[in-house]
Each structure stands twice: as structure tokens, then as C-alpha cells.
Design a protein around this motif. Structure first.
Motif, mmCIF file in Angstrom:
data_model
loop_
_atom_site.group_PDB
_atom_site.id
_atom_site.type_symbol
_atom_site.label_atom_id
_atom_site.label_comp_id
_atom_site.label_asym_id
_atom_site.label_seq_id
_atom_site.Cartn_x
_atom_site.Cartn_y
_atom_site.Cartn_z
ATOM 1 N N GLN A 139 -3.983 10.774 -105.561
ATOM 2 C CA GLN A 139 -3.817 11.268 -104.195
ATOM 3 C C GLN A 139 -5.050 12.055 -103.746
ATOM 4 O O GLN A 139 -5.718 12.704 -104.542
ATOM 5 C CB GLN A 139 -2.577 12.157 -104.094
ATOM 6 C CG GLN A 139 -1.260 11.398 -104.141
ATOM 7 C CD GLN A 139 -0.061 12.316 -104.068
ATOM 8 O OE1 GLN A 139 -0.184 13.524 -104.244
ATOM 9 N NE2 GLN A 139 1.105 11.759 -103.799
ATOM 10 N N LYS A 140 -5.322 11.978 -102.462
ATOM 11 C CA LYS A 140 -6.459 12.711 -101.913
ATOM 12 C C LYS A 140 -6.008 13.406 -100.630
ATOM 13 O O LYS A 140 -5.448 12.756 -99.747
ATOM 14 C CB LYS A 140 -7.598 11.742 -101.622
ATOM 15 C CG LYS A 140 -8.894 12.407 -101.242
ATOM 16 C CD LYS A 140 -9.995 11.369 -101.071
ATOM 17 C CE LYS A 140 -11.311 12.037 -100.704
ATOM 18 N NZ LYS A 140 -12.413 11.065 -100.554
ATOM 19 N N PRO A 141 -6.140 14.729 -100.521
ATOM 20 C CA PRO A 141 -6.757 15.642 -101.509
ATOM 21 C C PRO A 141 -5.825 15.929 -102.679
ATOM 22 O O PRO A 141 -4.609 15.774 -102.578
ATOM 23 C CB PRO A 141 -6.993 16.905 -100.677
ATOM 24 C CG PRO A 141 -5.905 16.885 -99.654
ATOM 25 C CD PRO A 141 -5.705 15.436 -99.307
ATOM 26 N N VAL A 142 -6.421 16.341 -103.781
ATOM 27 C CA VAL A 142 -5.666 16.642 -105.000
ATOM 28 C C VAL A 142 -4.991 18.008 -104.856
ATOM 29 O O VAL A 142 -5.632 18.984 -104.455
ATOM 30 C CB VAL A 142 -6.592 16.644 -106.227
ATOM 31 C CG1 VAL A 142 -5.822 17.008 -107.489
ATOM 32 C CG2 VAL A 142 -7.249 15.295 -106.384
ATOM 33 N N GLN A 143 -3.705 18.061 -105.167
ATOM 34 C CA GLN A 143 -2.995 19.333 -105.146
ATOM 35 C C GLN A 143 -3.464 20.214 -106.299
ATOM 36 O O GLN A 143 -3.882 19.711 -107.351
ATOM 37 C CB GLN A 143 -1.485 19.098 -105.231
ATOM 38 C CG GLN A 143 -0.921 18.294 -104.069
ATOM 39 C CD GLN A 143 0.570 18.066 -104.208
ATOM 40 O OE1 GLN A 143 1.208 18.588 -105.124
ATOM 41 N NE2 GLN A 143 1.125 17.306 -103.283
ATOM 42 N N GLY A 144 -3.354 21.500 -106.130
ATOM 43 C CA GLY A 144 -3.850 22.436 -107.139
ATOM 44 C C GLY A 144 -3.149 22.336 -108.467
ATOM 45 O O GLY A 144 -3.723 22.634 -109.513
ATOM 46 N N THR A 145 -1.887 21.887 -108.466
ATOM 47 C CA THR A 145 -1.118 21.785 -109.718
ATOM 48 C C THR A 145 -1.271 20.428 -110.396
ATOM 49 O O THR A 145 -0.815 20.251 -111.525
ATOM 50 C CB THR A 145 0.367 22.040 -109.427
ATOM 51 O OG1 THR A 145 0.825 21.082 -108.452
ATOM 52 C CG2 THR A 145 0.590 23.447 -108.897
ATOM 53 N N THR A 146 -1.900 19.472 -109.713
ATOM 54 C CA THR A 146 -1.964 18.114 -110.254
ATOM 55 C C THR A 146 -2.797 17.997 -111.529
ATOM 56 O O THR A 146 -2.344 17.382 -112.497
ATOM 57 C CB THR A 146 -2.500 17.144 -109.188
ATOM 58 O OG1 THR A 146 -1.589 17.111 -108.086
ATOM 59 C CG2 THR A 146 -2.646 15.746 -109.755
ATOM 60 N N PRO A 147 -4.039 18.558 -111.594
ATOM 61 C CA PRO A 147 -4.823 18.405 -112.830
ATOM 62 C C PRO A 147 -4.087 18.909 -114.066
ATOM 63 O O PRO A 147 -4.097 18.254 -115.115
ATOM 64 C CB PRO A 147 -6.087 19.243 -112.549
ATOM 65 C CG PRO A 147 -6.219 19.227 -111.075
ATOM 66 C CD PRO A 147 -4.814 19.281 -110.557
#
Length: 317
Positions: A114-122
Motif C-alpha cells: 500500500q502507498k503511503p505505508v502506514q506507520g505500523t505496517t513495517p
């Protein structure tokens, strides 16, 4: 005991035979069927050898000239071909584990793309692939130990036959290697996409965003503590290039994503300093075994299928 060659001359019920008789009967039938076909068999072996050599040359050149397309095709094959073969043979255990792995991984990969990447995704992505990494290492190691124990006769202490132990060991080893390699390749793609979408990393060229002080270049979130300060939730780690990251993020970047450079400036990472445990260092656990597993799982079945097609076209059986 009635001789097997006499059984060939009359109709018998296979259920009336002992396992040894059934095996010998099948062997004799195959021998009679292929009797006098020595020249045809030699031709089939020659076709197999030539096809293997040509396929190996083509794959090496493909990988050298168009690595991305080769990597994509291999990944799709790694994911799909074992499932198709197991579905054909009705090996439900593998199908069940494959469906669970595929469903969870698809959801995780969807968030990573997904773009933009959510802060919790990584963190979510690294946690999932780190779990797959640990489970695959554990299964592979357990399978190897079980096979070695069987070779040394440990099964005799439990009054058990060697075949079930060896089968279980081989099965665990296969699961560990297969899901480990597949998870590794998928994690590398997800790591690339996430870091690119965050903006601090590009596969080629300079970063698209300036890295501010106190920000992790992997996930783009603020660092909780300084490098020398003991963190409650997580520590901060500084690479030799002086760029700082969340410890979990940089470990996920190096171990799970299999990257050996800084996510921001691409300077070489000193993995020996970061990972005291040699099993955590990228490429140490699998090494050259990765390419062999991909060949065995993906390309060997396709080559054998191609050989069968050539034999069928030439009328060879």
C-alpha cells in the motif's frame, strides 16, 4: 509360494497376494512391458540429459541478463507448483499449511504494498516474516536431527521402525526449507516496496526524502530512545555510517529482508558486529542451498514435464 512368473500367465486377485508377491509381480510386468526396448530407453535418457543441460544454460543466462523476470517467475513457481502437485496427489497436510501461509502472507503483503505505508505496517511485516523465519529454522533443524538420530539407530530404543522416523524427519526438513525460502523471497520484495514507499530508500539512486534526526529510515517513525539509553519497549541501534534505527526495524531489514546495506545511504553493514549469533546473519543459514532448492522445487518438475512432452511427441514410452 507360487512363482511370480506363473502369476503372469493367469488372472489373480492382487488382494490374495502377499506384499512381497505384489511388488515382484509389478516388477515383472514392467520388465515384460519394456523388454526389447533398450534402444528406445537409451534415446529417452539422451533426451533427458540434453534437456537438462540446455535448460541449465538457459536458466543461467536468463538469471544473468534479466534477473527481475527470473526472480518473479521463480517466486511464482515456488508458490504455485508444489500446491498443484500436492493437489493432484491429494497430500492434504501440505495443502492445509500452504493455504494458511498463503492467506496470512497475502494479507501482510497487501499492507506492505500500500502507498503511503502506514506507520505500523513495517513492524507487522517484519514480525510475520520473522515468525516464519524462526519456525522454518526450527522445523528444518528438528527434521535434520530426526534423520540423523534414525541413521544412528535411536529409533531402536523406542522399539520403532526406521521408516516412520526418516519420513517424519524428511517431511519436517522439507517444510522448513520450503517455507523458509519462500518466506525469505517474499520478505525481500516487501522490504523493498515498504522502504521505497516510505521514501528514504530507492533500489538505485539517492533517497527521495531527507532523513531527519531522531527518525528511523526503515519505518519512518520517531526513535523512542537514544543509542546509549536503555529502552522500555525497544532500543535504538546505530550503524557504522552513523544512521540510527529502531533495533527491531534494522534487524528485520537485515535478517528478514536480506539486506546488507544501510536503508538510507547504502553503506555496507557490519553484520558480524550486529549479529553475534551466526545463524541470524543473512545467507549463512541457506547460502547456495537456496538456488538448489528453487531448482528442485520449481525448475526440475517443469523440465521433467518438458521431457515427457518431447517423448510423447516422438512416440517414446
Amino acid at each position: 509360494m507360487e512363482p511370480v512368473n506363473e502369476l503372469l500367465n493367469k488372472t489373480v486377485n492382487p488382494e490374495d497376494l502377499t506384499p512381497e508377491q505384489r511388488w515382484r509381480l509389478e516388477h515383472m510386468k514392467i520388465h515384460e512391458q519394456h523388454k526389447g526396448h533398450e534402444s528406445m530407453h537409451a534415446e529417452m535418457i539422451l533426451i533427458l540429459l540434453v534437456t537438462l543441460i540446455v535448460a541449465q544454460v538457459v536458466l543461467v543466462e536468463w538469471k544473468k541478463r534479466h534477473f527481475k523476470s527470473y526472480q518473479t517467475a521463480t517466486l511464482i513457481g515456488m508458490w504455485v507448483i508444489p500446491f498443484v502437485l500436492c493437489l493432484k496427489n491429494q497430500w492434504w497436510r501440505f495443502i492445509f499449511t500452504w493455504l494458511i501461509f498463503s492467506c496470512i502472507t497475502s494479507l501482510v503483503a497487501r499492507k506492505a504494498l500500500q502507498k503511503p505505508v502506514q506507520g505500523t505496517t513495517p513492524r507487522l511485516v517484519y514480525k510475520w516474516f520473522y515468525l516464519v523465519y524462526k519456525l522454518s529454522c526450527g522445523l528444518g533443524l528438528l527434521g535434520y536431527i530426526l534423520m540423523m538420530a534414525t541413521m544412528f539407530g535411536l529409533n531402536l530404543l523406542f522399539d520403532s521402525k526406521s521408516k516412520p522416523w526418516m519420513d517424519a524427519g524428511f517431511l519436517l526438513l522439507f517444510y522448513g526449507l520450503y517455507y523458509g525460502v519462500l518466506g525469505r523471497d517474499l520478505a525481500e520484495i516487501c522490504a523493498d516496496k515498504m522502504a521505497t514507499h516510505v521514501g528514504y530508500y530507492t533500489a538505485q539512486g539517492m533517497p527521495t526524502r531527507h532523513l531527519e534526526s531522531g527518525v528511523c529510515a526503515v519505518c519512518g517513525n520517531k526513535l523512542l530512545v537514544s543509542e546509549d539509553e536503555e529502552g522500555v519497549l525497544e532500543n535504538t541501534y546505530k550503524l557504522s555510517c552513523n544512521h540510527e534505527f529502531h533495533e527491531f526495524c534494522i534487524r528485520g531489514w537485515c535478517i528478514i529482508g536480506k539486506k546488507q546495506t544501510c536503508p538510507y545511504c547504502k553503506e555496507k553493514v557490519d553484520l558480524k558486529k550486529m549479529f553475534c549469533n551466526p545463524w541470524e546473519r543473512p545467507h549463512v543459514l541457506y547460502g547456495q542451498l537456496l538456488d538448489w532448492i528453487r531448482w528442485l522445487v520449481v525448475w526440475q518438475p517443469l523440465i521433467l514435464f518438458l521431457v515427457q512432452g518431447i517423448n510423447w511427441a516422438l512416440g517414446l514410452e
